[in-house]
Every structure is written in structure tokens, then in C-alpha cells.
Write a protein that holds these residues in place. Structure first.
Motif, PDB file in Angstrom:
ATOM      1  N   GLY A 745      -6.743   7.020 -11.370  1.00 53.27           N
ATOM      2  CA  GLY A 745      -5.231   7.115 -11.961  1.00 53.27           C
ATOM      3  C   GLY A 745      -4.717   5.643 -12.294  1.00 53.27           C
ATOM      4  N   THR A 746      -5.183   4.774 -11.487  1.00 46.59           N
ATOM      5  CA  THR A 746      -4.524   3.321 -11.813  1.00 46.59           C
ATOM      6  C   THR A 746      -5.693   2.449 -12.390  1.00 46.59           C
ATOM      7  N   PHE A 747      -6.979   2.863 -12.348  1.00 39.55           N
ATOM      8  CA  PHE A 747      -7.935   1.852 -12.795  1.00 39.55           C
ATOM      9  C   PHE A 747      -7.717   1.244 -14.153  1.00 39.55           C
ATOM     10  N   ARG A 760      -2.682  -2.237  -9.838  1.00 39.80           N
ATOM     11  CA  ARG A 760      -3.658  -2.927  -9.429  1.00 39.80           C
ATOM     12  C   ARG A 760      -3.719  -3.074  -7.921  1.00 39.80           C
ATOM     13  N   SER A 761      -2.773  -3.220  -7.378  1.00 34.50           N
ATOM     14  CA  SER A 761      -2.571  -3.196  -5.722  1.00 34.50           C
ATOM     15  C   SER A 761      -3.325  -1.835  -5.362  1.00 34.50           C
ATOM     16  N   LEU A 762      -2.997  -0.580  -6.037  1.00 31.00           N
ATOM     17  CA  LEU A 762      -3.717   0.877  -5.466  1.00 31.00           C
ATOM     18  C   LEU A 762      -5.163   0.663  -5.839  1.00 31.00           C
ATOM     19  N   THR A 763      -5.566   0.421  -7.100  1.00 30.03           N
ATOM     20  CA  THR A 763      -7.052   0.115  -7.358  1.00 30.03           C
ATOM     21  C   THR A 763      -7.651  -0.682  -6.193  1.00 30.03           C
ATOM     22  N   PHE A 764      -7.173  -1.798  -5.872  1.00 32.21           N
ATOM     23  CA  PHE A 764      -7.981  -2.437  -4.899  1.00 32.21           C
ATOM     24  C   PHE A 764      -8.043  -1.987  -3.728  1.00 32.21           C
ATOM     25  N   ALA A 765      -6.837  -1.203  -3.284  1.00 35.52           N
ATOM     26  CA  ALA A 765      -6.924  -0.651  -1.856  1.00 35.52           C
ATOM     27  C   ALA A 765      -7.896   0.340  -1.815  1.00 35.52           C
ATOM     28  N   MET A 766      -8.279   1.178  -2.980  1.00 38.72           N
ATOM     29  CA  MET A 766      -9.240   2.297  -3.069  1.00 38.72           C
ATOM     30  C   MET A 766     -10.694   1.662  -3.014  1.00 38.72           C
ATOM     31  N   LEU A 767     -10.656   0.491  -3.768  1.00 41.46           N
ATOM     32  CA  LEU A 767     -11.901  -0.140  -3.645  1.00 41.46           C
ATOM     33  C   LEU A 767     -12.319  -0.472  -2.047  1.00 41.46           C
ATOM     34  N   CYS A 799     -11.119  -0.821   7.366  1.00 40.94           N
ATOM     35  CA  CYS A 799     -10.651   0.256   6.353  1.00 40.94           C
ATOM     36  C   CYS A 799      -9.199   0.261   6.292  1.00 40.94           C
ATOM     37  N   VAL A 800      -8.365   0.026   7.451  1.00 39.47           N
ATOM     38  CA  VAL A 800      -7.025   0.091   7.528  1.00 39.47           C
ATOM     39  C   VAL A 800      -6.657  -1.122   7.290  1.00 39.47           C
ATOM     40  N   LEU A 801      -7.328  -2.216   7.574  1.00 42.81           N
ATOM     41  CA  LEU A 801      -6.897  -3.779   7.049  1.00 42.81           C
ATOM     42  C   LEU A 801      -7.109  -3.822   5.828  1.00 42.81           C
ATOM     43  N   GLY A 802      -8.127  -3.142   4.910  1.00 39.89           N
ATOM     44  CA  GLY A 802      -8.453  -3.341   3.657  1.00 39.89           C
ATOM     45  C   GLY A 802      -7.085  -2.752   2.797  1.00 39.89           C
ATOM     46  N   ILE A 803      -6.784  -1.470   3.089  1.00 38.03           N
ATOM     47  CA  ILE A 803      -5.571  -0.873   2.446  1.00 38.03           C
ATOM     48  C   ILE A 803      -4.331  -1.537   2.791  1.00 38.03           C
ATOM     49  N   LEU A 804      -4.311  -2.059   3.855  1.00 36.76           N
ATOM     50  CA  LEU A 804      -3.031  -2.670   4.418  1.00 36.76           C
ATOM     51  C   LEU A 804      -2.915  -4.152   3.431  1.00 36.76           C
ATOM     52  N   ALA A 805      -3.820  -4.736   3.639  1.00 35.80           N
ATOM     53  CA  ALA A 805      -3.922  -6.280   3.087  1.00 35.80           C
ATOM     54  C   ALA A 805      -3.962  -6.132   1.372  1.00 35.80           C
ATOM     55  N   THR A 806      -4.323  -4.887   0.894  1.00 36.51           N
ATOM     56  CA  THR A 806      -4.212  -4.787  -0.685  1.00 36.51           C
ATOM     57  C   THR A 806      -3.251  -4.403  -1.228  1.00 36.51           C
ATOM     58  N   PHE A 807      -2.317  -3.289  -0.527  1.00 38.98           N
ATOM     59  CA  PHE A 807      -1.183  -2.585  -1.076  1.00 38.98           C
ATOM     60  C   PHE A 807       0.011  -2.803  -0.339  1.00 38.98           C
ATOM     61  N   HIS A 808       0.303  -2.958   1.241  1.00 34.41           N
ATOM     62  CA  HIS A 808       1.396  -3.200   1.731  1.00 34.41           C
ATOM     63  C   HIS A 808       1.811  -4.573   2.062  1.00 34.41           C
ATOM     64  N   ALA A 835      12.283   4.419 -19.203  1.00 36.36           N
ATOM     65  CA  ALA A 835      11.969   5.627 -18.419  1.00 36.36           C
ATOM     66  C   ALA A 835      10.692   5.671 -18.081  1.00 36.36           C
ATOM     67  N   ARG A 836       9.515   5.314 -19.048  1.00 39.49           N
ATOM     68  CA  ARG A 836       8.166   5.191 -18.897  1.00 39.49           C
ATOM     69  C   ARG A 836       7.641   4.205 -17.965  1.00 39.49           C
ATOM     70  N   GLY A 837       8.327   3.242 -17.674  1.00 37.44           N
ATOM     71  CA  GLY A 837       7.917   2.227 -16.738  1.00 37.44           C
ATOM     72  C   GLY A 837       8.485   2.489 -15.391  1.00 37.44           C
ATOM     73  N   GLN A 838       9.335   3.283 -15.015  1.00 42.03           N
ATOM     74  CA  GLN A 838       9.862   3.483 -13.843  1.00 42.03           C
ATOM     75  C   GLN A 838       8.699   3.796 -12.777  1.00 42.03           C
ATOM     76  N   GLY A 839       8.578   3.087 -11.894  1.00 47.14           N
ATOM     77  CA  GLY A 839       7.697   3.125 -10.670  1.00 47.14           C
ATOM     78  C   GLY A 839       6.201   2.686 -10.860  1.00 47.14           C
ATOM     79  N   SER A 840       6.015   2.169 -12.303  1.00 47.38           N
ATOM     80  CA  SER A 840       4.874   1.317 -12.799  1.00 47.38           C
ATOM     81  C   SER A 840       4.399   0.166 -11.551  1.00 47.38           C
ATOM     82  N   SER A 841       2.872   0.362 -11.533  1.00 48.20           N
ATOM     83  CA  SER A 841       2.582  -0.308 -10.327  1.00 48.20           C
ATOM     84  C   SER A 841       1.456  -1.132 -10.806  1.00 48.20           C
ATOM     85  N   GLY A 842       0.910  -2.028  -9.351  1.00 48.23           N
ATOM     86  CA  GLY A 842      -0.291  -2.667  -9.755  1.00 48.23           C
ATOM     87  C   GLY A 842      -0.796  -3.646  -8.588  1.00 48.23           C
ATOM     88  N   VAL A 843      -1.437  -4.488  -8.714  1.00 53.22           N
ATOM     89  CA  VAL A 843      -1.934  -5.503  -7.882  1.00 53.22           C
ATOM     90  C   VAL A 843      -0.859  -6.318  -7.067  1.00 53.22           C
TER      91      VAL A 843
END
Length: 852
Positions: A745-747, A760-767, A799-808, A835-843
Motif C-alpha cells: 500500500g505504500t511502496f 516511505r517511513s511505512l515502507t522502510f518499517a515493513m522492510l 524487529c521492534v527497533l527497526g519499526i521504531l527507528a523507521t516510523f516513530h 482532500a486527496r492529500g490528507q494523511g499522506s505519508s512517507g519516509v
């Protein structure tokens, strides 16, 4: 007599004046039928055979007097046959005698010469060799078993008769491999049998055995060992001596063997060895002043002047061994002196020069250059104990076979057709023949049946003489009254079992006598229960023991303890990761109404951080002694909170995808479903699905606490065992599917200028999630079972550190140090046009500058 004396004076005078002899030119003689000869005329110690890089010529330069005497015995036999009128009347035998240096590589060249066509230097290649006429009719020799094994196979291909006067290895009795091999000495099997009978007759059943590391020593030692064991004689120590080469006389492991024999109750050592290896053995024995023993000698060194004249040999103890009975040949001494005298006479040497064939000059080289530098003393000194009858009889065996092929009688040999070598074989099998008034007979294996004399060394004036103290001809006869021992009071030595085994060793019986044994260490995991045990007892499953133990020890349970360095390091990492999670949770809660937190999901983001904290806490269930509760809790506390975190990220990814990729008419309706109660319903359903999978897994394939007794040598590993890896993978499927959908959904979502790119932040969190767990699989499969718990702990934390470091953590950075970017326009979009840009996100690490 006066003529012989005159010739002796001429020879002695010629040697003193430094004139070379022409013995090498006497090693060939023309005749109607030529006999080839292979003799150890030289020593190979200085030829550098070990350094050969090309198949060039190799010659020995050091004279070996025994080989020369054997060659002279053959020459004497040929002269007798040619001068007699009974065996081959009207015909003359000739000979071509060559040096082998006791080395197969040296012996092959004259062997090829023997097989060359008559009158040529070439060996023809034919489909059928029946009509092939080689240069020689038969071959006398070689003396060495090592060389005979090579030449025997070569000549057997052409069915060329080969009669050895000294190769005794029992392998040569194999008619399939060596169909044309014969010998005028018994095989080593007879000698080894006689040795065993000697040990039995003197009640010696606790002995050591040493052999030279060549075919003669290895095969003889093997024969003796098998025969001795079958007769209840225990071989306490056994070893092979390396052959002496140029640059040293290393004994290898035999040095340790000799010292063991020296400090044990073994009083008898059987030495089945060549003379040169025996010389090295006794040199070491004398140098280190080892205690005297009884040395049972093999025939190869019993009469060797090299060993007899070794300084200090009188101190080694008693030496006795078997010597095959040969006919006394008193004429041989005068024949040798005559030949030496002729070799020093210039006129005689000139006549030999005129009649030479010249083949050796072009192919083999000088036949025996060292023979021309021999002195009468170093040749005739070996006549006292030298066995020449076997070489002498070998010539007569071929002559008798030729006599039968040619149908000779007292008036002549009527058959005039050429004789091929293979035609002699049929007459040589089981043939009886006479040599020096003795009757010999080849058996079906090509051996002769000769009796043995038991000889004892008796020392007089630093040189031993041989005294006959028994005989062997199928049965042993001993003359105890003639025995002289090295022991005080001439007491017969005692060499019997046994010695006391050490603690932790058991007795391994050899032969049929329980008193004869080797002491065997009890290996790890077994122990000696009683001093008289013949077998080691195994420890129980919950016990262990070291090597050579007399008891077992309880196994200490092994698990991941709290105080281990690996655990302490992982706990430090846990503290860092959990601290970062709590810090992020505190910041998100404090700024819960800010555009940044709202764009990250608002309360859902805080819920996801709380789930990550619970995932961190699951690693606390791995250290300590495993229990059923901890094994179950590890799975629940890992999977359910991780599902809660990933479901919130999935909603965030879905919101970004809807706002970026779908038509505007769908956006507002779907946004309302991805926020509020509907969003929490998605999180609840995901966690309920994961809870159902975990319940099924724990009910049907529950992890169990097991104790593994085999993976560690002294400890019992207590660990949680996964009952089914397939079901374990199914439990991971929900989280993997959520992560995969979030990644999809984010790639491919494109960032918008002037907006925070959360995709992008969600993409790298999943990676980070996938990289961590994919790396876990091979690492877990390849590390030792003891390391499985810390590997699982590390994987969870990374795993926790990877999600934390890339998203939060990137959002925490913006909250703390870039509050100017925490605006609705940057995170939520400002106005209806966005309106289409609300909540758009990335790295999370990447930010775009705010539009001015």
C-alpha cells in the motif's frame, strides 16, 4: 694352490696401488641361452630418488657386498653348468647381471632390457606374445620383496620365469597375480610360523613386535601378528620403523614404542625388518642405553655384517633367529678370490673389453661402477655367514627346466627349436631339481620347502658367531643346553602377561588367554565399574563422565541463565529499545492533538507503541529455566501485541493508499471507514484472528519443555521445543500478511510537494520487519541449540527497533526539534483542494521544506 695364492697377491697389490678392478665387465657372458640377473649391487641411500623430477638415469655408487656375492654365486653356477656334460651338454648358458639398488625404479630399466627382442633394444607391441623371443630366457632375482612385487607383475604378463633368491613376502605366492614367479627360499609365512613356535616353546606370550616400513616388514609383521594371536601369544606393542634415507635415520613412533618396552614387563622383541632399518633401531637402542632384551631376528638381518659390527651390539641382550638351511659351499670362497684376482689383472680385463656387447653403455649405463672400486677385504668379510646357496640354486632350477624342454640326455640336446620363456613354466611347476647335492622342489605356489636352523649370537672378540641351538622343519626342536642368555646367572628370560591397568581402563583380551590384554581407556560417557571389568559400563542418561573415569557424575541442567553475558547484553538492548518506545509513547500522548500525531493515526499510533512495548517485554520470558507457562507465554506475548502494532500500521497504509491512488468520489467515504470505531474494529478483528491462530497452535501443537541429554557433553539442555514448525509458521502468517499489505500500500505512493511523506517511513518499517525475520530463519537453523533463546530474543528486539527507528522516531525528532513543521498544511493538507492529500505519508527521515 700356488696359482690361487699368486692371483690373490696380484689382486691385493693392484688394490694397494689404486688400480681399478674390472668386476663390472664380468657381469655379462654370451651364451646360447641368456639368464637375466637382478642384484642389489649398490645402495640407494645417496641416489636422491626422492627428488627425481625426470625419468633420467639413476645409478648407485656405494657398493653392497652381499649383492655382489649373490651375483658371483650365479656366475659360479653358470660356469659349473657350462663345464659339465650332464645338464646341458653342447650348450652354453650366458648371463646379463644388473644392479637394482634395492629400488623398483632402478630395477625397471634392466627389466625392460631383458624383455627387449633378442639382438635389439626394443620391446615389440603384439596382440600375441607366444612367438616373441626376448633377450633373456629367465630372470634370476631380485632379492628384495619390494622390488619383486613390481618386477613380478611385469614379467608375469609375458610369462617370463623369474626365480628369486631372497624375496620372501607371502604375497608372491599368489599364482593368479604372479604366475611365473618362483623362489629358492621359503616364504615369510614359514619363518613367521617358526617364530611363533619358538615363542610357544619358550613360554613367551607377552612380546613386542617391530617391522620395517616396507613390503617385507609390513607383510611379515602382519603375518606374525595374525599367527601369534591365533596361538594365544599377546603382542603388547607393535610398530613400524621408517626406512633410513639420506639425511637421517628417523625412527618415528618406534622411539616411543622402544621406551614403552624398556619400562614394561616385555622381555622379548620380534624384529621383522630389513638390515638397514634394524641398524637404525639398534643404534638408537645403544645410544639411549635401553635395557637388554631378547631380540628374535628375521632372516633379513640375522647375518647382516652391518648390524653385527655395530659398536655396542654386545650390550643389547640376546639375539636369536631362524636361518634357512642351505648347502655348504666351500668352493665359493676360492671362486670369489679367483674372480677378484682376475679383475685386477690388466690382460684379463682387456680381453673382457674386446668382447663386450656394449648394450649397457647405451641403455642402462655402467653395470656396477662401484664394483670396480671394491677391495677383497670388504667382499670376502661377508663370506662367513652369507647365504649364497639360494642364488646358486636359482640358476640350477632354470637349467633343469631347460633340460626338460630341450629333451637333453647324456649325449646332447636333440631339440633345436628356439625356446620361449613361457615354455619353461610348464616344466617348473612342481619341479624337483638338484643343486650342490641337495634336492629341492617347487610347490604349486613356486616356493621350496627348506628347513630352518635356529641360530644364536655368541659374542667373541666384539664379533658374534652363530651357534645352532635348534631347528624347524614343520616342528620345532630346541637344544636348551646350548642356550646362552644375557640375564644374570644365565637364567631363561620370562616374558609373560600382564601389567596392571590404570584407573579408568579396562582389559581388552587378545588371543585366547585372559591374562593377555591391552589396557583400553574408558571413553567419555562410560566408566570402569570394577577393576577386573573387561568392558566399560555406560553412564545413565542423566549422567556424564570424562575419559578414563571410574564413576559418573550427574548432568547439570543447562538453560539461558539471567547472569550470562549474552543475556546481560540483550537486557541492555531491551532497556534501550523499551526506553525509546516509552519516550515515543510519551511524546505522542503529550502531543496527541497535534497535526503530526493525528496524521500518524492519533490514538491508534499510541496503541501501536504500547503494543511494541509489550513485544519488547516478551523477551523477559526467555531467560531462566523454561516451564510450560513460559513457553506458552513467549508465543502469546510476541504474536498478539505484534499483530496489534502491525494492524495500526496497516490502517495508516490503507489511509495513504486511499488518499493517493483512488478516485476523489471514493475518498471521503473510505476515509470515514478507516477512522473512528471502524478502524478500531479492524484492529480488533486482526487481533481476534491472531488469537484464534495462537489458540489453535497452543491447543493442537503446544510447545513442550524437553531435556536433551545428547547435545552437550556434561550438561542437560532444558529448552522449549516447537512441536510443529509448519503450524509455527502459520501463526506468523497473520503478521506477515499485514506487513506485506502495508508494504504494497505504500511502496508505489508518490510524495506531494510541501507535504510530509509518511509512505516511505511505512515502507522502510515493513522492510525492517521482513529483513529481521527472514534473517532469523538461517541463523536459527545454523547456530547451536544452546544459542536458540538468545537468537530469538535478539530477533524480537531488532524487529521492534527497526519499526521504531523507521516510523516513530523520525516523528519524535520533528516533535522535539522541528515544531515549526507541525502544521495542518504539512501533515494533513489545508482545505478542500487537498482532500486527496490528507494523511499522506512517507519516509520519516525525509522532510520537504515548507512552502513560503
Amino acid at each position: 694352490m700356488l696359482g690361487l695364492t699368486f692371483l690373490g697377491l696380484v689382486a691385493a697389490l693392484g688394490v694397494r696401488l689404486g688400480a681399478p678392478l674390472c668386476l663390472s665387465r664380468q657381469l655379462s657372458l654370451p651364451g646360447d641361452y641368456i639368464l637375466g640377473g637382478l642384484f642389489p649391487l649398490g645402495s640407494a641411500e645417496d641416489t636422491g630418488l626422492g627428488d627425481r623430477m625426470q625419468p633420467n638415469a639413476t645409478m648407485c655408487t656405494r657398493l653392497s657386498a652381499p649383492g655382489l656375492l649373490w651375483a658371483l654365486a650365479v656366475m659360479m653356477a653358470v660356469e659349473e653348468i657350462n663345464n659339465a656334460s650332464t645338464l646341458l651338454p653342447g650348450l652354453r648358458l650366458g648371463y646379463d647381471l644388473f644392479d637394482t639398488c634395492s629400488e623398483p625404479v632402478v630395477a625397471m630399466k634392466p627389466s625392460l632390457v631383458f624383455m627387449a627382442k633378442a639382438g635389439s633394444r626394443s620391446i615389440g607391441a603384439y596382440c600375441d606374445y607366444t612367438q616373441y623371443q626376448p633377450r633373456v630366457l629367465a630372470v634370476i632375482g631380485p632379492h628384495s620383496s619390494e622390488v619383486a612385487l613390481v618386477t613380478g607383475k611385469f614379467f608375469s604378463f609375458f610369462l617370463m620365469p623369474q626365480v628369486s633368491y631372497g624375496a620372501t613376502t607371502d604375497r608372491l605366492s599368489n599364482r593368479e597375480t604372479f604366475p611365473s614367479f618362483f623362489r629358492t627360499v621359503p616364504s615369510d609365512r614359514v619363518q613367521a610360523t617358526a617364530m611363533v613356535e619358538l615363542l610357544r616353546g619358550l613360554r613367551w606370550n607377552w612380546v613386542a613386535a617391530v617391522g620395517s616400513d616396507d613390503e617385507y616388514g609390513r607383510q611379515g609383521l602382519s603375518l606374525f601378528s595374525s599367527l601369534a594371536n591365533a596361538k594365544g601369544i599377546c603382542i603388547a606393542y607393535e610398530g613400524l620403523m621408517p626406512l633410513p634415507r639420506a639425511g637421517g635415520t628417523r625412527l618415528g613412533s618406534v622411539q616411543s614404542l622402544l621406551h614403552q618396552v624398556n619400562h614394561s614387563s616385555v622381555q622379548v622383541v620380534v624384529v621383522f625388518s630389513s638390515a638397514h632399518a634394524t641398524y637404525s633401531l639398534f643404534s638408537y637402542t645403544i645410544h639411549y642405553k635401553l635395557s637388554p632384551k631378547v631380540w628374535v631376528a628375521s632372516e633379513a638381518w640375522l647375518t647382516s655384517s652391518l648390524v653385527m659390527m655395530l659398536p655396542g651390539m654386545e650390550r643389547v641382550g640376546t639375539v636369536l633367529g631362524f636361518l634357512h638351511q642351505g648347502a655348504e659351499m666351500p668352493e665359493f670362497r676360492s671362486y670369489v678370490q679367483t674372480r677378484l684376482a682376475q679383475a685386477a689383472e690388466p690382460a684379463y680385463c682387456a680381453s673382457l673389453e674386446a668382447g663386450r656387447l656394449g648394450l649397457e653403455e647405451h641403455v642402462v649405463g655402467p653395470r656396477c661402477p662401484q664394483c670396480d672400486r671394491a677391495s677383497p677385504e670388504n667382499v670376502t668379510d661377508g663370506l662367513l655367514y652369507h647365504q649364497t646357496f639360494a642364488a646358486y640354486a636359482a640358476v640350477y632350477s632354470v637349467a633343469h627346466a631347460l633340460h626338460k624342454v630341450l629333451l637333453c640326455n647324456s649325449s646332447g640336446c636333440p631339440t633345436q627349436e628356439p625356446v620361449r620363456p613361457w615354455q619353461l613354466l610348464e616344466n617348473m611347476y612342481n619341479m624337483s631339481f638338484r643343486a650342490y647335492n641337495r634336492t629341492l622342489q617347487f610347490d604349486t605356489s613356486g616356493n621350496v620347502d627348506l628347513a630352518y636352523d635356529l641360530k644364536l649370537w655368541v659374542w667373541r672378540d666384539q664379533m658374534p658367531t652363530l651357534r645352532t641351538v635348534g631347528s624347524y622343519n614343520g616342528s620345532l626342536e630346541l637344544q636348551f643346553s646350548n642356550m646362552i642368555w644375557h640375564t644374570p646367572g644365565n637364567q631363561e628370560p620370562v616374558s609373560q602377561c600382564s601389567r596392571q591397568c590404570r584407573e579408568g581402563q579396562v582389559r581388552r583380551v587378545k588371543g585366547f588367554h585372559s591374562c593377555c590384554y591391552d589396557c583400553v581407556d574408558c571413553k567419555a560417557g562410560s566408566y570402569q565399574r570394577h577393576p577386573d571389568d573387561a568392558l566399560c559400563s555406560k553412564c545413565d542418561q542423566d549422567q556424564w563422565s570424562p575419559d578414563r573415569s571410574t564413576r559418573c557424575f550427574p548432568r547439570r541442567p543447562r538453560f539461558l541463565a539471567w547472569g550470562e553475558p549474552a543475556v546481560l547484553g540483550l537486557l541492555l538492548l531491551l532497556g534501550i529499545v523499551l526506553g525509546l518506545v516509552l519516550m515515543a509513547l510519551g511524546l505522542f500522548t503529550w502531543h496527541r492533538d497535534s497535526p503530526l500525531v493525528q496524521a500518524a493515526g492519533g490514538p491508534r499510533a499510541c496503541f501501536g507503541l504500547a503494543c511494541l512495548g509489550l513485544v519488547c517485554l516478551s523477551v523477559l520470558l526467555f531467560p531462566g529455566r523454561p516451564s510450560t507457562a513460559s513457553c506458552v507465554g513467549q508465543q502469546l506475548l510476541l504474536h498478539l501485541p505484534l499483530t496489534g502494532c502491525l494492524s495500526t500500521l496497516f490502517l495508516q497504509a490503507a489511509e495513504i493508499f486511499v488518499g493517493s491512488e483512488l478516485p476523489p468520489s471514493w475518498t471521503d467515504w473510505l476515509h470515514s471507514r478507516l477512522r473512528g470505531p471502524w478502524a478500531w474494529l479492524v484492529v480488533l478483528l486482526a487481533m481476534l484472528a491472531e488469537a484464534a491462530l495462537c489458540s489453535w497452535y497452543l491447543a493442537v501443537f503446544p510447545p513442550v519443555v524437553v531435556t536433551n541429554w545428547h547435545v552437550l557433553p556434561t550438561e542437560a539442555l532444558v529448552h522449549c521445543r516447537v512441536s510443529s514448525w509448519i503450524s509455527f509458521g502459520v501463526v506468523h502468517a497473520t503478521n506477515a500478511m499485514l506487513a506485506f499489505l502495508c508494504f504494497l500500500g505504500t511502496f508505489l505512493v508518490q510524495s506531494r510537494p510541501g507535504r510530509y511523506n509518511s509512505a516511505r517511513s511505512l515502507t522502510f518499517a515493513m522492510l525492517a520487519y521482513f529483513i529481521t525475520w527472514v534473517s532469523y530463519i538461517p541463523l536459527f537453523a545454523n547456530v547451536h541449540m544452546v544459542s536458540h533463546p538468545p537468537v530469538q530474543m535478539g530477533t524480537i528486539l531488532f524487529c521492534v527497533l527497526g519499526i521504531l527507528a523507521t516510523f516513530h522516531l523520525p516523528k519524535c525528532y520533528l516533535l522535539l526539534w522541528r515544531p515549526d513543521l507541525n502544521t495542518p498544511e504539512f501533515f494533513l493538507g489545508g482545505g478542500p483542494s487537498d482532500a486527496r492529500g490528507q494523511g499522506s505519508s512517507g519516509v520519516g527521515e525525509e522532510t520537504q521544506g515548507k512552502n513560503k
